[in-house]
Every structure is written in structure tokens, then in C-alpha cells.
Design a protein around this motif. Structure first.
Motif, PDB file in Angstrom:
ATOM      1  N   PRO A  97       0.814  -1.224   0.000  1.00 47.54           N
ATOM      2  CA  PRO A  97       0.000   0.000   0.000  1.00 47.54           C
ATOM      3  C   PRO A  97       0.844   1.270   0.000  1.00 47.54           C
ATOM      4  CG  PRO A  97      -0.864  -1.574   1.586  1.00 47.54           C
ATOM      5  CD  PRO A  97       0.474  -2.090   1.145  1.00 47.54           C
ATOM      6  N   THR A 100       1.691   1.952  -3.592  1.00 48.25           N
ATOM      7  CA  THR A 100       0.605   2.560  -4.363  1.00 48.25           C
ATOM      8  C   THR A 100       0.447   4.034  -4.001  1.00 48.25           C
ATOM      9  OG1 THR A 100      -0.533   0.437  -4.586  1.00 48.25           O
ATOM     10  CG2 THR A 100      -1.872   2.417  -4.845  1.00 48.25           C
ATOM     11  N   GLY A 118       0.592  -4.627  -6.060  1.00 50.81           N
ATOM     12  CA  GLY A 118      -0.674  -4.000  -5.688  1.00 50.81           C
ATOM     13  C   GLY A 118      -1.809  -4.299  -6.654  1.00 50.81           C
ATOM     14  N   ASP A 136      -4.694  -2.173  -1.073  1.00 52.22           N
ATOM     15  CA  ASP A 136      -3.820  -1.014  -1.258  1.00 52.22           C
ATOM     16  C   ASP A 136      -4.527   0.123  -1.982  1.00 52.22           C
ATOM     17  OD1 ASP A 136      -2.558  -1.312  -4.412  1.00 52.22           O
ATOM     18  OD2 ASP A 136      -3.417  -3.082  -3.490  1.00 52.22           O
ATOM     19  N   THR A 272      -1.330   0.186 -10.758  1.00 57.26           N
ATOM     20  CA  THR A 272      -0.909  -0.953  -9.951  1.00 57.26           C
ATOM     21  C   THR A 272      -0.913  -2.187 -10.837  1.00 57.26           C
ATOM     22  OG1 THR A 272      -3.174  -1.405  -9.225  1.00 57.26           O
ATOM     23  CG2 THR A 272      -1.838   0.055  -7.840  1.00 57.26           C
TER      24      THR A 272
END
Length: 315
Positions: A97, A100, A118, A136, A272
Motif C-alpha cells: 500500500p 501505491t 498492488g 492497497d 498498480t
């Protein structure tokens, strides 16, 4: 002309040792990294920090967060996730996370950045699911919204982004869009701000017609200030867990269209990795790399400083 580069977010701990009994391809993140390093693309690498626990707990049940961090996730939840949560997997779950979020912050400054992990869109409030531990996308979106952004999560994975939709339901500062195979996982769908469910074996033309007919209207109505993009490559016809029939060229066309949309609206876009599955890990990783480079070449190579971008192409 100033040389442009594609910002890529990666952390060595993305490449966690595969837990026992895991069907997930844990070598994918490392292969994506290696293929990018071996490419001729102008890349600019960034390493994230772990997302602070408070921001994870803002979107996930604190008891579940503790279970993950302590690597003591109950077996029923591990079965739902799809693999055991080892200490290395738990550490990775906290860093992704952060990656991201970092990609989003870089995109705010430079127009685009890619997190090469992610897109964990199935994780729910008190459990993970579908190879996803922490969501995330929702965690990063919530943190960006707290900073005053209006976040649109665009999910082009073949599976509906049910966890993201559930975690952000009712928000006025976060909107969710999911275009996916109607009959694929999860069986019980959540309600995104806008869902576009496609029939089995939908091809390039069908996919792009549905995407181009639906997403621009949501962008106009919601007026986001940033896009978080789940760039799953599992809509490809040969994907082991997909039910759609996009070609490799169709996936690239999708990325160029998404890039053109972001450029037209002058919106930063952070991507992602998302889903991609198959028996050949190198083939899967090459799909992800082609997707990322198509986005990067369109967005980093034709950034917001250029004034001549047209409306997104129609298909």
C-alpha cells in the motif's frame, strides 16, 4: 528536449518467498522487475516505505490488521486469501500500500507512476480474499482523500473490484469503476460507483466499446483530481483465470486509451500491477511489462506539459 523517464515503484520485499501450498506465482514481481531492467525503456526507480499502521486500520478492522502483522491469520481467512500469511508475506502486505501511495504522489508531480505490485482489490474490511491481504487501492485512496483529493479508482482487472467497492461505499470523495467478466470471481459482486459487466469471451472491440461508452461519463460526473488504475492483464484470452478474449494488441489499446483519457483531463494516473495468471510465469510477467510500458510511453513520454492532446479515441 528534456529526456523523459517512466517512474517505477518497487521494493525488494515485494519478492517474498513463496509460502507452502500457495497457487499464487510469487516470482511474478521479481520477473516484472527483471524484465523492466532488461528493457531499453528509460526507467526511474523509487522505493516505498511501509504504509503506517494507522492508515491501514482506517480501512481494515484493527483486529484483522493485528492478525496479519503478527502472521497469525486464522486458517479460514488464509483459505479465503489463498495462501498462508507468513512473516515475510505480512511485511510485504504492509509495504505494497505504501508503494501505491508513493506512485500516486509521484504521479501528482509527474503525471504518471507505476507500482509494480498492488491492485489487491478483493481484500475486505476484516479479511483478505482472492490472493489479496490489504486493499492497497482503498488505503491509498483514503489517504489521498484526506489530503483533499477526489480519487477515482479505475479497475480493468477481469475480476470485479468487490473489496474496493465495499470499503469505499458511500464516499463522496472516492469513486470506483470496474469493468470485468460478469460470470467470473467473485460470485457475489459488490456495487461499485459504476460496474460494467461483460459476457464471456468478449473480444477487443466489445471491450473497448463498453469502456469508451462508460468511463468518460463517470469522469465528467465525478470530476476526480487523480486516477488510481488497477491495470490487470487477465482479460487476455489465454489467461488461466480470465473469461474474456482480449488479444495482446487489445490490452495495449486499452492502456493507450486510458492514457489518452488521463491526458485529456490532465489527471495524474498511478497504476498498480493487478491480476495476470498462467502456468508460464515469464509469459505472465511479459504481459504486465508490456502494459506498464504502453502506459509509461503514452503518459511519461507525452506528459501534461504538452498542450496538443486530443480527446480519447473512440472505438
Amino acid at each position: 528536449m528534456t529526456q523523459w523517464t517512466i517512474p517505477v515503484v518497487h521494493h525488494p520485499l515485494y519478492v517474498a518467498p513463496a509460502p507452502a501450498r500457495s497457487p499464487y506465482q510469487w516470482n511474478k514481481n521479481g520477473l516484472v522487475r527483471d524484465l523492466l531492467r532488461d528493457s531499453a525503456a528509460p526507467l526511474d526507480w523509487h522505493a516505498p516505505e511501509a504504509m503506517p499502521r494507522a492508515w491501514i486500520e482506517a480501512m481494515h478492522c484493527p483486529d484483522y490488521v493485528e492478525q496479519v502483522i503478527a502472521a497469525r491469520v486464522p486458517r479460514d481467512k488464509e483459505r479465503r486469501i489463498g495462501f498462508p500469511v507468513t512473516p515475510a508475506v505480512a511485511t510485504r502486505a504492509q509495504i505494497v500500500p505504501g508503494g501505491t501511495y508513493l506512485a500516486a504522489k509521484i504521479a501528482q508531480a509527474r503525471g504518471f507512476a507505476a507500482n509494480i505490485a498492488g491492485g489487491s482489490h478483493h481484500a475486505l474490511y476484516d479479511t483478505g480474499a482472492g490472493f489479496c491481504i490489504f486493499n492497497d487501492l482503498a488505503i491509498a485512496a483514503n489517504r489521498l482523500a484526506a489530503e483533499g483529493e477526489r480519487v477515482l479508482i479505475v479497475d480493468c482487472d477481469v475480476h470485479q473490484g468487490d473489496g474496493t467497492a465495499a470499503l469505499t461505499a458511500g464516499r463522496t470523495d472516492i469513486a470506483t469503476y470496474s469493468i470485468h467478466a460478469e460470470k467470473n470471481f467473485p460470485v457475489r459482486k459488490a456495487r461499485s460507483t459504476l460496474d460494467v459487466a461483460l459476457p464471456d469471451r468478449a473480444d477487443d472491440a466489445t471491450y473497448m466499446a463498453a469502456l469508451s461508452a462508460s468511463l468518460p461519463g463517470l469522469v465528467d460526473a465525478f470530476a476526480p483530481t487523480i486516477l488510481l488504475y488497477q491495470a490487470g492483464v487477465d482479460p487476455w484470452a489465454g489467461d488461466r483465470l480470465g473469461r474474456l478474449a482480449l488479444t495482446h494488441d487489445g490490452l495495449i489499446a486499452r492502456e493507450r486509451w486510458i492514457a489518452a483519457l488521463a491526458l485529456h483531463h490532465r489527471l495524474p494516473l498511478a497504476s498498480t500491477l493487478g491480476g495476470g495468471y498462467g502456468t508460464d510465469a515469464m509469459e505472465v510477467s511479459a504481459r504486465h511489462v508490456a502494459s506498464l510500458l504502453a502506459l509509461g510511453e503514452a503518459l511519461a513520454g507525452n506528459g501534461r506539459e504538452r498542450s496538443g492532446c486530443n480527446r480519447p479515441p473512440s472505438f
